[in-house]
Design a protein around this motif. Structure first.
Motif, short mmCIF file in Angstrom:
data_model
loop_
_atom_site.label_atom_id
_atom_site.label_comp_id
_atom_site.label_asym_id
_atom_site.label_seq_id
_atom_site.Cartn_x
_atom_site.Cartn_y
_atom_site.Cartn_z
N SER A 52 0.77 -0.90 -0.13
CA SER A 52 -0.04 -0.21 0.08
C SER A 52 0.96 1.25 -0.14
O SER A 52 2.06 1.33 0.32
N GLY A 53 0.28 2.38 -0.37
CA GLY A 53 0.90 3.67 -0.11
C GLY A 53 1.75 4.07 -1.67
O GLY A 53 2.53 4.86 -1.67
N PHE A 54 1.41 3.16 -2.59
CA PHE A 54 2.23 3.19 -3.96
C PHE A 54 1.69 2.59 -4.90
O PHE A 54 0.83 1.64 -4.54
N THR A 55 2.06 2.74 -6.16
CA THR A 55 1.30 2.22 -7.36
C THR A 55 2.10 0.78 -7.59
O THR A 55 3.34 0.72 -8.14
N PHE A 56 1.47 -0.24 -7.05
CA PHE A 56 2.30 -1.40 -6.98
C PHE A 56 2.60 -2.03 -8.17
O PHE A 56 3.47 -2.49 -8.78
N SER A 57 1.66 -1.51 -9.32
CA SER A 57 1.91 -2.32 -10.82
C SER A 57 3.16 -1.52 -11.47
O SER A 57 3.46 -1.98 -12.57
N SER A 58 3.57 -0.54 -10.87
CA SER A 58 4.77 0.39 -11.39
C SER A 58 5.96 -0.29 -10.76
O SER A 58 6.93 0.33 -11.31
N HIS A 59 5.81 -1.23 -9.94
CA HIS A 59 7.36 -1.56 -9.47
C HIS A 59 7.43 -3.21 -9.54
O HIS A 59 6.61 -3.84 -9.16
N SER A 60 8.93 -3.39 -9.78
CA SER A 60 9.07 -4.74 -9.53
C SER A 60 9.52 -5.05 -8.26
O SER A 60 9.59 -4.11 -7.22
N MET A 61 9.39 -6.26 -7.71
CA MET A 61 9.38 -6.88 -6.36
C MET A 61 10.43 -7.95 -6.15
O MET A 61 10.36 -8.74 -7.28
N ASN A 62 10.55 -8.41 -4.97
CA ASN A 62 11.79 -9.24 -4.49
C ASN A 62 11.22 -10.09 -3.27
O ASN A 62 10.53 -9.29 -2.41
N TRP A 63 11.94 -11.13 -3.00
CA TRP A 63 11.77 -11.68 -1.81
C TRP A 63 13.30 -12.01 -1.40
O TRP A 63 14.30 -12.25 -2.35
N VAL A 64 13.58 -11.52 -0.21
CA VAL A 64 14.91 -11.52 0.36
C VAL A 64 14.70 -12.13 1.78
O VAL A 64 13.79 -11.91 2.32
N ILE A 86 10.59 -10.51 -9.53
CA ILE A 86 9.50 -10.48 -10.53
C ILE A 86 9.08 -9.19 -11.04
O ILE A 86 9.12 -8.06 -10.17
N SER A 87 9.34 -8.81 -12.50
CA SER A 87 9.25 -7.57 -12.73
C SER A 87 7.53 -7.09 -12.49
O SER A 87 6.84 -7.76 -12.40
N SER A 88 7.42 -5.83 -12.92
CA SER A 88 6.12 -5.35 -12.62
C SER A 88 4.84 -5.81 -13.29
O SER A 88 3.92 -5.96 -12.75
N SER A 89 5.28 -6.37 -14.70
CA SER A 89 4.20 -7.13 -15.39
C SER A 89 4.30 -8.59 -15.28
O SER A 89 3.40 -9.35 -15.88
N SER A 90 5.15 -9.17 -14.41
CA SER A 90 5.47 -10.61 -14.41
C SER A 90 5.94 -11.37 -15.56
O SER A 90 6.07 -12.23 -15.49
N SER A 91 6.63 -10.52 -16.55
CA SER A 91 7.00 -10.88 -17.55
C SER A 91 8.42 -11.49 -17.30
O SER A 91 8.94 -12.36 -18.14
N THR A 92 9.15 -11.09 -16.49
CA THR A 92 10.53 -11.63 -16.03
C THR A 92 10.59 -12.13 -14.67
O THR A 92 10.30 -11.35 -13.75
N ILE A 93 10.97 -13.29 -14.40
CA ILE A 93 11.26 -13.69 -13.10
C ILE A 93 12.57 -14.36 -13.16
O ILE A 93 13.07 -15.03 -13.85
N TYR A 94 13.09 -14.14 -12.01
CA TYR A 94 14.47 -14.80 -11.49
C TYR A 94 14.54 -15.61 -10.10
O TYR A 94 13.82 -15.05 -9.27
N TYR A 95 15.37 -16.52 -10.02
CA TYR A 95 15.47 -17.06 -8.82
C TYR A 95 16.74 -17.43 -8.34
O TYR A 95 17.90 -17.59 -9.32
N ALA A 96 17.02 -17.31 -7.18
CA ALA A 96 18.46 -17.90 -6.68
C ALA A 96 18.55 -19.40 -6.86
O ALA A 96 17.72 -20.15 -6.81
N ASP A 97 19.85 -19.79 -7.20
CA ASP A 97 19.90 -21.38 -7.37
C ASP A 97 19.47 -22.00 -6.28
O ASP A 97 18.89 -23.33 -6.60
N SER A 108 4.97 -14.80 -7.69
CA SER A 108 3.94 -14.43 -8.51
C SER A 108 3.28 -13.10 -7.99
O SER A 108 3.92 -12.62 -6.69
N ARG A 109 2.70 -12.35 -8.71
CA ARG A 109 1.91 -11.16 -8.19
C ARG A 109 0.55 -11.01 -8.66
O ARG A 109 0.27 -11.42 -9.91
N ASP A 110 -0.26 -10.26 -8.11
CA ASP A 110 -1.49 -10.00 -8.48
C ASP A 110 -1.66 -8.40 -8.39
O ASP A 110 -1.78 -7.86 -7.33
N ASN A 111 -1.55 -7.56 -9.43
CA ASN A 111 -1.44 -6.39 -9.47
C ASN A 111 -2.82 -5.73 -9.01
O ASN A 111 -2.96 -4.64 -8.32
#
Lengths: 121, 107
Positions: A25-37, A51-62, A71-74
């Motif tokens: 909350s507090g920002f336009t979520f769909s405009s930002h990529s997100m991570n888990w750390v 995960i990128s803002s549109s879910s088009s690009t995803i990366y994982y640690a080995d 995943s995300r639900d904008n």
């Protein structure tokens, strides 16, 4: 004010599954990529997934590739992590972290408070 | 993966002291380095980007420098509210990795 609130952590047996959520909350979520750390007990920080803002690009640690799915639900301003085949070494506090851009994993400018995942029999 | 080595792992200093933390990358990362502050029970806070750019609203007591493989983070005058663990993080290429952290205490 930017807020990230994680949920879904808990105690799970080795080999089990868990789904983490992060509500933004507090920002336009769909405009930002997100991570888990994550941070294991007594250890430093470890980047887990992106995960990128549109879910088009995803990366994982080995260390989690093939077992975790980001995943995300904008429409719901939410980020998720499906965690399968959990191992003791996955025990950690999991943070969701925002990047300032739509498609970059370079810097984490806001973090949630974290949710604890404990993998133990 | 690029290994980030921080030193020292912990330090104790007096209020007002100048505190310096170093971070060494296992290969050249240009200036692709960030610094974070992590207080117990709180989420990490971004302090510095691109090795030396202070984030808006962050105290000017904090500064960063370096490029290539060797970087420095400095607190010019340690204050009680600076008690935390500090981490460097590179973003030269995936995966971004963090240093092991430096725990800063008041003597």
């Amino acid at each position: 004010e930017v807020q990230l609130v994680e949920s879904g952590g808990g105690l799970v047996q080795p080999g089990g599954s868990l789904r983490l959520s992060c509500t933004a909350s507090g920002f336009t979520f769909s405009s930002h990529s997100m991570n888990w750390v994550r941070q294991a007990p007594g250890k430093g920080l470890e980047w887990v997934s992106y995960i990128s803002s549109s879910s088009s690009t995803i990366y994982y640690a080995d260390s989690v590739k093939g077992r975790f799915t980001i995943s995300r639900d904008n429409a719901k301003n939410s980020l998720y992590m499906q965690m399968n085949s959990l191992r003791a070494e996955d025990t950690a506090v999991y943070y969701c972290a925002r990047t300032p851009y739509a498609s970059s994993w370079s810097v984490f400018d806001y973090w949630g408070q974290g949710t604890l995942v404990t993998v133990s029999s | 993966d690029i290994q980030m080595t921080q030193s020292p792992s912990s330090l104790s200093a007096s209020v007002g002291d100048r505190v310096t933390i170093t971070c060494q990358a296992s290969r050249d990362i240009s200036n692709f380095l960030n610094w974070y502050q992590h207080k117990p029970g709180k989420p990490p806070k971004l302090l510095i980007t691109d090795a030396s750019n202070l984030e808006t609203g962050v105290s000017s007591r904090f500064s960063g420098s370096g490029s290539g493989t060797d970087f420095t983070f400095t607190i010019s005058s340690l204050q009680p509210e600076d008690i935390a663990t500090y981490y460097c993080q590179h973003y030269e290429y995936l995966p971004p990795t963090f240093g092991g952290g430096t725990k800063v205490d008041i003597k």
